[in-house]
Design a protein around this motif. Sequence first.
Motif, short mmCIF file in Angstrom:
data_model
loop_
_atom_site.label_atom_id
_atom_site.label_comp_id
_atom_site.label_asym_id
_atom_site.label_seq_id
_atom_site.Cartn_x
_atom_site.Cartn_y
_atom_site.Cartn_z
N THR A 89 -73.67 16.83 31.63
CA THR A 89 -74.15 15.61 31.32
C THR A 89 -73.21 14.58 31.60
OG1 THR A 89 -73.13 15.88 29.11
CG2 THR A 89 -75.24 16.47 29.17
N THR A 90 -73.64 13.33 31.78
CA THR A 90 -72.58 12.41 31.83
C THR A 90 -72.71 11.22 30.82
OG1 THR A 90 -72.11 10.61 33.76
CG2 THR A 90 -74.43 10.82 33.25
N ASP A 91 -71.58 10.46 31.04
CA ASP A 91 -71.41 9.53 29.94
C ASP A 91 -72.61 8.18 29.92
OD1 ASP A 91 -69.21 10.58 28.62
OD2 ASP A 91 -67.94 9.63 29.79
N ASP A 92 -73.00 7.93 31.20
CA ASP A 92 -73.67 6.71 31.68
C ASP A 92 -74.58 7.01 32.80
OD1 ASP A 92 -72.39 4.52 33.36
OD2 ASP A 92 -70.59 5.74 32.37
N GLY A 93 -75.49 6.25 32.81
CA GLY A 93 -76.44 6.49 34.01
C GLY A 93 -76.80 7.80 34.39
N PHE A 94 -76.75 8.29 35.44
CA PHE A 94 -77.05 9.57 36.01
C PHE A 94 -76.32 9.86 37.44
CE2 PHE A 94 -80.39 7.00 37.82
CZ PHE A 94 -80.47 7.69 39.18
N ILE A 95 -76.30 11.14 37.80
CA ILE A 95 -75.76 11.57 38.99
C ILE A 95 -76.46 12.62 39.59
CG2 ILE A 95 -73.78 12.75 40.09
CD1 ILE A 95 -71.88 11.82 37.62
N ILE A 96 -76.73 12.43 40.88
CA ILE A 96 -77.40 13.56 41.73
C ILE A 96 -76.42 14.34 42.50
CG2 ILE A 96 -79.39 13.73 43.31
CD1 ILE A 96 -80.74 11.39 42.56
N LYS A 97 -76.55 15.53 42.33
CA LYS A 97 -75.63 16.52 43.39
C LYS A 97 -76.78 17.14 44.22
CE LYS A 97 -71.60 17.22 40.25
NZ LYS A 97 -70.74 18.26 39.69
N ASP A 98 -76.59 16.93 45.44
CA ASP A 98 -77.53 17.59 46.48
C ASP A 98 -76.52 18.09 47.40
OD1 ASP A 98 -79.32 18.41 48.04
OD2 ASP A 98 -79.91 16.51 48.77
N GLY A 99 -76.05 19.41 47.13
CA GLY A 99 -75.01 20.54 47.74
C GLY A 99 -73.72 19.62 47.53
N ASN A 100 -73.11 19.36 48.94
CA ASN A 100 -71.70 18.66 48.72
C ASN A 100 -71.89 17.10 48.68
OD1 ASN A 100 -70.41 21.26 48.86
ND2 ASN A 100 -70.45 20.98 51.26
N VAL A 101 -72.91 16.67 48.49
CA VAL A 101 -73.21 15.22 48.44
C VAL A 101 -73.52 14.67 46.95
CG1 VAL A 101 -74.49 13.19 49.19
CG2 VAL A 101 -74.04 15.09 50.79
N THR A 102 -72.58 13.85 46.43
CA THR A 102 -73.10 13.12 45.07
C THR A 102 -73.47 11.72 45.12
OG1 THR A 102 -71.33 14.92 44.57
CG2 THR A 102 -71.90 12.73 43.03
N TYR A 103 -74.59 11.71 44.59
CA TYR A 103 -75.03 10.21 44.48
C TYR A 103 -74.84 9.78 43.08
CZ TYR A 103 -77.67 11.48 48.65
OH TYR A 103 -78.17 12.09 49.85
N ASP A 104 -73.68 8.77 42.85
CA ASP A 104 -73.48 8.32 41.41
C ASP A 104 -73.88 7.09 41.27
OD1 ASP A 104 -72.12 7.64 39.17
OD2 ASP A 104 -70.14 7.79 40.15
N ASN A 105 -75.02 7.34 40.19
CA ASN A 105 -75.69 6.28 39.70
C ASN A 105 -75.18 5.83 38.23
OD1 ASN A 105 -78.10 5.51 41.49
ND2 ASN A 105 -77.88 7.50 41.73
N SER A 106 -73.91 6.13 38.04
CA SER A 106 -73.39 5.61 36.63
C SER A 106 -73.32 4.20 36.58
CB SER A 106 -72.25 6.30 36.36
OG SER A 106 -71.15 5.82 37.22
N PHE A 107 -73.63 3.66 35.42
CA PHE A 107 -73.49 2.30 35.20
C PHE A 107 -72.19 1.68 35.67
CE2 PHE A 107 -76.63 3.34 31.51
CZ PHE A 107 -77.57 2.89 32.28
#
Length: 187
Positions: free
Chosen positions: A144-162
């Motif tokens: 889980t994350t504190d806010d927003g969301f995160i996508i992990k696609d292999g070694n790539v992370t898309y940080d969509n936290s606020f």
Amino acid sequence: MNNLDLILESIKNKAEEEKNQILDQARSEAKEIADEAKNKASEEAKSIMEKAEKEAATTLTNEEFSSSRKARDIKIGAKNDLINQVIDKVLSDLKNLDEESYKKFVIKRLEGFPESNAEIILKEGMASVFNSDDLKGLKISNETTDDGFIIKDGNVTYDNSFSSIIDYEKDQIKKIISDALFTKEEI
């Protein structure tokens, strides 16, 4: 309405609530300091005038300029503090979004994201809000994350936290808040 618009809407609403209180306080403090500096300058000018009128005029001019600059610096500092307080308040409010608002945020941010077998890390307790169609095939992670969301696609992370979104757009957000709170003469 894109995510930036949602954030900007929230920033404008929260900023308007705090604007008058903080501005009044900042103006009062700036006026007190300016008045104090002007009084000091007048006393020094009287003392110097006895010795040399020309020297007193120069000193008075310098002191008025200095107190004006100090007052301006205090006012700018207060405005920057207000802007930072607004951003902190908005971030806090975003971290506490209700389920419906959080779901809208995630779905809006996923628009244009290609279907994928990647994992999505959601805010704690929010996984049950989504169905598989909402998340474009993303697998819900046990993390889980504190806010927003995160996508992990292999070694790539898309940080969509606020916090990341606000940090990335901070200069633009500060300008929007400043424009919303202060007139051009106040800036």
